[in-house]
Write a protein that holds these residues in place. Sequence first.
Motif, PDB file in Angstrom:
ATOM      1  N   LEU A  25     -50.425  76.429   5.863  1.00 45.99           N
ATOM      2  CA  LEU A  25     -51.723  75.972   5.525  1.00 45.99           C
ATOM      3  C   LEU A  25     -52.470  76.232   5.601  1.00 45.99           C
ATOM      4  CD1 LEU A  25     -49.054  73.078   4.644  1.00 45.99           C
ATOM      5  CD2 LEU A  25     -49.997  74.701   3.200  1.00 45.99           C
ATOM      6  N   ARG A  26     -53.689  76.338   5.146  1.00 48.65           N
ATOM      7  CA  ARG A  26     -54.536  77.118   5.742  1.00 48.65           C
ATOM      8  C   ARG A  26     -55.530  75.377   5.550  1.00 48.65           C
ATOM      9  NH1 ARG A  26     -58.299  79.324   1.975  1.00 48.65           N
ATOM     10  NH2 ARG A  26     -56.464  78.497   0.610  1.00 48.65           N
ATOM     11  N   PHE A  27     -56.014  74.600   6.933  1.00 49.91           N
ATOM     12  CA  PHE A  27     -56.531  73.408   7.020  1.00 49.91           C
ATOM     13  C   PHE A  27     -58.082  74.028   8.191  1.00 49.91           C
ATOM     14  CE2 PHE A  27     -55.012  69.188   8.870  1.00 49.91           C
ATOM     15  CZ  PHE A  27     -57.149  68.691   8.786  1.00 49.91           C
ATOM     16  N   SER A  28     -58.892  73.454   7.293  1.00 48.16           N
ATOM     17  CA  SER A  28     -61.023  73.406   6.762  1.00 48.16           C
ATOM     18  C   SER A  28     -60.572  72.724   8.022  1.00 48.16           C
ATOM     19  CB  SER A  28     -61.697  73.304   5.823  1.00 48.16           C
ATOM     20  OG  SER A  28     -62.900  74.094   5.999  1.00 48.16           O
ATOM     21  N   ASN A  29     -61.180  73.158   9.614  1.00 47.97           N
ATOM     22  CA  ASN A  29     -61.225  72.061   9.895  1.00 47.97           C
ATOM     23  C   ASN A  29     -62.637  71.907  10.681  1.00 47.97           C
ATOM     24  OD1 ASN A  29     -61.520  69.789  12.346  1.00 47.97           O
ATOM     25  ND2 ASN A  29     -60.465  71.359  13.770  1.00 47.97           N
ATOM     26  N   TRP A  30     -63.806  71.406  10.904  1.00 44.01           N
ATOM     27  CA  TRP A  30     -64.814  71.013  11.022  1.00 44.01           C
ATOM     28  C   TRP A  30     -65.105  70.665  12.009  1.00 44.01           C
ATOM     29  CZ3 TRP A  30     -66.763  65.876  11.323  1.00 44.01           C
ATOM     30  CH2 TRP A  30     -65.804  64.932  10.759  1.00 44.01           C
ATOM     31  N   LEU A  31     -64.003  70.396  12.752  1.00 43.69           N
ATOM     32  CA  LEU A  31     -64.037  69.499  14.724  1.00 43.69           C
ATOM     33  C   LEU A  31     -64.241  70.914  15.336  1.00 43.69           C
ATOM     34  CD1 LEU A  31     -62.486  66.561  13.802  1.00 43.69           C
ATOM     35  CD2 LEU A  31     -64.772  66.296  14.466  1.00 43.69           C
ATOM     36  N   ASN A  42     -53.707  69.549  -0.725  1.00 48.76           N
ATOM     37  CA  ASN A  42     -54.049  70.457  -2.241  1.00 48.76           C
ATOM     38  C   ASN A  42     -52.434  69.891  -2.889  1.00 48.76           C
ATOM     39  OD1 ASN A  42     -53.050  72.779  -4.158  1.00 48.76           O
ATOM     40  ND2 ASN A  42     -55.523  72.322  -4.101  1.00 48.76           N
ATOM     41  N   ASN A  43     -52.621  69.211  -3.918  1.00 45.46           N
ATOM     42  CA  ASN A  43     -51.683  68.441  -4.746  1.00 45.46           C
ATOM     43  C   ASN A  43     -50.143  69.807  -4.642  1.00 45.46           C
ATOM     44  OD1 ASN A  43     -51.710  66.255  -4.902  1.00 45.46           O
ATOM     45  ND2 ASN A  43     -53.159  66.267  -6.890  1.00 45.46           N
ATOM     46  N   ASP A  44     -50.585  71.252  -5.407  1.00 44.52           N
ATOM     47  CA  ASP A  44     -50.177  72.085  -5.472  1.00 44.52           C
ATOM     48  C   ASP A  44     -49.806  72.967  -3.917  1.00 44.52           C
ATOM     49  OD1 ASP A  44     -50.508  72.054  -8.552  1.00 44.52           O
ATOM     50  OD2 ASP A  44     -52.374  74.315  -8.090  1.00 44.52           O
ATOM     51  N   ALA A  45     -50.543  72.498  -3.209  1.00 48.41           N
ATOM     52  CA  ALA A  45     -48.772  73.135  -1.728  1.00 48.41           C
ATOM     53  C   ALA A  45     -48.304  72.058  -1.291  1.00 48.41           C
ATOM     54  CB  ALA A  45     -50.690  72.878  -0.807  1.00 48.41           C
ATOM     55  N   TYR A  46     -48.641  71.176  -1.763  1.00 43.19           N
ATOM     56  CA  TYR A  46     -47.450  69.866  -1.017  1.00 43.19           C
ATOM     57  C   TYR A  46     -45.920  70.861  -1.826  1.00 43.19           C
ATOM     58  CZ  TYR A  46     -45.362  65.731  -0.255  1.00 43.19           C
ATOM     59  OH  TYR A  46     -43.970  64.055   0.571  1.00 43.19           O
ATOM     60  N   SER A  47     -46.821  70.547  -3.178  1.00 42.11           N
ATOM     61  CA  SER A  47     -45.507  70.034  -4.071  1.00 42.11           C
ATOM     62  C   SER A  47     -44.520  71.676  -4.139  1.00 42.11           C
ATOM     63  CB  SER A  47     -45.532  70.546  -5.521  1.00 42.11           C
ATOM     64  OG  SER A  47     -46.833  71.525  -6.063  1.00 42.11           O
ATOM     65  N   GLU A  48     -45.237  73.191  -3.632  1.00 43.54           N
ATOM     66  CA  GLU A  48     -44.848  74.400  -3.617  1.00 43.54           C
ATOM     67  C   GLU A  48     -43.516  74.190  -1.952  1.00 43.54           C
ATOM     68  OE1 GLU A  48     -47.289  76.770  -3.884  1.00 43.54           O
ATOM     69  OE2 GLU A  48     -48.273  76.369  -5.837  1.00 43.54           O
ATOM     70  N   LEU A  49     -43.934  73.345  -1.037  1.00 41.40           N
ATOM     71  CA  LEU A  49     -43.576  72.867   0.097  1.00 41.40           C
ATOM     72  C   LEU A  49     -41.743  73.163  -0.690  1.00 41.40           C
ATOM     73  CD1 LEU A  49     -45.179  70.941   2.245  1.00 41.40           C
ATOM     74  CD2 LEU A  49     -44.588  72.822   2.233  1.00 41.40           C
ATOM     75  N   ASP A  50     -40.894  73.498   0.375  1.00 33.46           N
ATOM     76  CA  ASP A  50     -39.721  73.756   0.212  1.00 33.46           C
ATOM     77  C   ASP A  50     -39.126  71.783   0.225  1.00 33.46           C
ATOM     78  OD1 ASP A  50     -36.706  73.226   1.609  1.00 33.46           O
ATOM     79  OD2 ASP A  50     -36.458  75.254   0.097  1.00 33.46           O
ATOM     80  N   GLU A  51     -38.433  71.506  -0.283  1.00 31.98           N
ATOM     81  CA  GLU A  51     -37.932  69.954  -0.682  1.00 31.98           C
ATOM     82  C   GLU A  51     -37.374  69.626   0.655  1.00 31.98           C
ATOM     83  OE1 GLU A  51     -34.597  66.662  -2.247  1.00 31.98           O
ATOM     84  OE2 GLU A  51     -34.613  68.551  -2.946  1.00 31.98           O
ATOM     85  N   ARG A  52     -36.173  70.144   1.674  1.00 30.31           N
ATOM     86  CA  ARG A  52     -36.413  70.033   2.826  1.00 30.31           C
ATOM     87  C   ARG A  52     -37.589  69.947   4.092  1.00 30.31           C
ATOM     88  NH1 ARG A  52     -33.424  75.361   5.597  1.00 30.31           N
ATOM     89  NH2 ARG A  52     -34.940  77.120   5.038  1.00 30.31           N
ATOM     90  N   ASP A  53     -38.340  71.322   3.538  1.00 35.15           N
ATOM     91  CA  ASP A  53     -39.700  71.152   4.182  1.00 35.15           C
ATOM     92  C   ASP A  53     -40.351  69.621   4.287  1.00 35.15           C
ATOM     93  OD1 ASP A  53     -38.877  73.521   6.009  1.00 35.15           O
ATOM     94  OD2 ASP A  53     -39.613  74.453   4.605  1.00 35.15           O
ATOM     95  N   ARG A  54     -40.748  69.670   3.025  1.00 37.61           N
ATOM     96  CA  ARG A  54     -41.464  69.004   2.871  1.00 37.61           C
ATOM     97  C   ARG A  54     -41.454  66.861   3.515  1.00 37.61           C
ATOM     98  NH1 ARG A  54     -40.654  68.375  -2.959  1.00 37.61           N
ATOM     99  NH2 ARG A  54     -41.150  70.458  -3.250  1.00 37.61           N
ATOM    100  N   LYS A  55     -39.530  67.084   3.469  1.00 39.62           N
ATOM    101  CA  LYS A  55     -39.310  66.094   3.733  1.00 39.62           C
ATOM    102  C   LYS A  55     -39.905  65.753   4.965  1.00 39.62           C
ATOM    103  CE  LYS A  55     -35.344  64.944   0.974  1.00 39.62           C
ATOM    104  NZ  LYS A  55     -33.773  65.178   0.745  1.00 39.62           N
ATOM    105  N   ILE A  56     -39.454  66.794   5.537  1.00 37.89           N
ATOM    106  CA  ILE A  56     -39.725  66.976   7.190  1.00 37.89           C
ATOM    107  C   ILE A  56     -40.975  66.588   7.520  1.00 37.89           C
ATOM    108  CG2 ILE A  56     -40.245  68.441   9.135  1.00 37.89           C
ATOM    109  CD1 ILE A  56     -37.791  70.071   8.248  1.00 37.89           C
TER     110      ILE A  56
END
Length: 341
Positions: free
Chosen positions: A27-33, A241-255
């Motif tokens: 997951l690519r996290f854009s970090n302005w800090l 991102n909605n697609d990035a979240y929904s594409e996570l494996d179910e077990r990984d989404r729970k984590i």
Amino acid sequence: MLHKTLLIAGLLAATSFSSTSAAQTVLRFSNWLPPTHPITTEILQPWAADITEKTDGRVEIQFLPALGKPPAHFDLVRDGVADMALSVHAYTADRFPSAYGMTLPGYADDAESAAVAYWRVHQKHFAKLDEFKGVHLAGLYTHGPGHIFTLADKPVKELADVEGMRLRATGGVVQDMSNQLGIVPQFSSASEAYELLSRGVVDGVMFNSDSVVSFRMLPLLKNAYQIPGGLYRDTHYVIINNDAYSELDERDRKIFDAASGEAFARLAGKAWDKVDAQAWDKMREAGYSITTASEDDVARIQAESDILKKAWVEKMAELGVDGEAALAMFREEIAKVEAEK
């Protein structure tokens, strides 16, 4: 958008802060800090590391330099330019009317209790507003109480001294309280504050204590006007991102979900309290003049805040939210968290 690939350990070590094995999801996290800022080192990186550990390395969060200006990060994530990002509600205050009430003066002298309370209030009262439509909300929190810090030749011994001063501010409550108190607010993101000070554009800043240190302003400022409960507290959010979240494996989404939400708010609040305390110590060591607001000044701040509160409650009512109930819950939940310590 979400990238799924197999990467060798050496490449991941070079591109992600904690990678020691191949990840299925990056997951690519854009970090302005800045990479050394406490939000990065004390909040985002430990949170991301926890997710990577608990998914057995299947999910990595890769921190990238900013892909846009801080206020643009909601849209960047919504549009898939980045998978994830953090931003500040007040940078685009009109988009998040509910957050305004959580930033009013007073309520808490720490970040942990306010951050956890905010998450609980959001889930009960504000989630139905769908302010995060187009993205998935991973977490939100408040930083510690905000105070006033000024240049050496602009001491603040009482509230009247700030009248006419040009102070860096965010939007929302900070700007409105500035107008109420006769301050001339100069809007900027946190990362732009140093330049404003060094160029003489402003006489000081309104920030939580750590930001004075983290954004390299410690040598530029010499006075602190400390307000019990804070003049404000900014609220921040992390989105995916909605697609990035929904594409996570179910077990990984729970984590991912278990590490986010209230757990993330508590992590962030504790981190802020730690670095805020360290910042006050550094100011004392640097010879800062630190003045605590008098009871009369605090009463005036509260009176001005009540005007803003009334307007916010009315606005919330128009949106179908009981603002008074939300604020009452905010205060109650703060007390609960404080009692747990």
